[in-house]
Motif scaffolding. Structure first.
Motif, PDB file in Angstrom:
ATOM      1  N   ARG A  33       0.845  -1.193   0.000  1.00 45.68           N
ATOM      2  CA  ARG A  33       0.000   0.000   0.000  1.00 45.68           C
ATOM      3  C   ARG A  33       0.879   1.242   0.000  1.00 45.68           C
ATOM      4  NH1 ARG A  33      -3.150   0.352   4.813  1.00 45.68           N
ATOM      5  NH2 ARG A  33      -1.750  -1.142   5.756  1.00 45.68           N
ATOM      6  N   LYS A  57     -11.294   8.963   1.799  1.00 47.50           N
ATOM      7  CA  LYS A  57     -11.030   7.644   1.240  1.00 47.50           C
ATOM      8  C   LYS A  57     -10.010   6.892   2.105  1.00 47.50           C
ATOM      9  CE  LYS A  57      -9.580   5.457  -3.045  1.00 47.50           C
ATOM     10  NZ  LYS A  57      -9.120   5.678  -4.421  1.00 47.50           N
ATOM     11  N   THR A  58      -9.000   7.597   2.588  1.00 46.33           N
ATOM     12  CA  THR A  58      -8.012   6.992   3.485  1.00 46.33           C
ATOM     13  C   THR A  58      -8.689   6.519   4.765  1.00 46.33           C
ATOM     14  OG1 THR A  58      -6.276   8.427   2.610  1.00 46.33           O
ATOM     15  CG2 THR A  58      -5.883   7.433   4.763  1.00 46.33           C
ATOM     16  N   GLY A 114     -10.705   3.387   4.163  1.00 47.14           N
ATOM     17  CA  GLY A 114      -9.834   2.220   4.096  1.00 47.14           C
ATOM     18  C   GLY A 114      -9.492   1.705   5.474  1.00 47.14           C
ATOM     19  N   ARG A 129     -10.691  -1.933   7.300  1.00 45.18           N
ATOM     20  CA  ARG A 129      -9.713  -2.894   7.815  1.00 45.18           C
ATOM     21  C   ARG A 129      -9.920  -3.182   9.302  1.00 45.18           C
ATOM     22  NH1 ARG A 129      -6.611  -0.058   4.252  1.00 45.18           N
ATOM     23  NH2 ARG A 129      -5.804   1.350   5.830  1.00 45.18           N
TER      24      ARG A 129
END
Length: 141
Positions: A60, A114-115, A118, A122
């Motif tokens: 990533r 968006k980060t 993510g 997770r």
């Protein structure tokens, strides 16, 4: 005829890109050789092993806003003090205020959101996704 300074700048840029491509091609050859040696070493320990069946790990890209693990820690801090579940946009705004990250434009805000999404996806075991009326909100489990 094109301007001489334009042609000179374009030649310099092409030279730079060609140099990058050459460096990356050399690095690729080195990495493939390392992979071949590693496969042979693994076969020494287990002759039945099929290294080509081992899935490559996806690397990533890191971002400029958060150090590794920092985004998730900030999400936990915000959700811990939130009286109700929050949307990803609300989380992004609160984290940007807490960090402080200037909201330069909508694109930057969207990338930060968006980060955050993510990190939320997770952390399925500790952060719960709730959806009401088509709006997804997040809270601690």
């Amino acid at each position: 005829m094109a301007e001489a300074h334009v042609i000179c700048a374009l030649r310099d840029k092409r030279s730079e890109l060609a140099g990058m491509v050459n460096r990356l091609e050399r690095e690729l050859v080195e990495r493939r050789a390392s992979l071949t040696h590693l496969d042979a070493t693994m076969r020494l320990f287990d002759p039945d092993l099929r290294p080509e069946e081992i899935r490559p790990r996806r690397l990533r890209d890191r971002n400029a806003w958060f150090r590794p693990g920092e985004c998730l820690r900030l999400i936990y801090d915000v959700l811990r003090h939130a009286p109700k579940p929050l949307t990803a946009r609300e989380l992004a705004e609160r984290i940007m205020d807490a960090k402080p990250i200037p909201a330069a434009d909508d694109r930057q805000r969207a990338l930060i959101q968006k980060t955050i999404l993510g990190s939320l996806n997770r952390a399925k075991e500790t952060i719960e996704r709730t959806g009401t009326e088509g709006v997804v909100r997040w809270r601690l489990s």
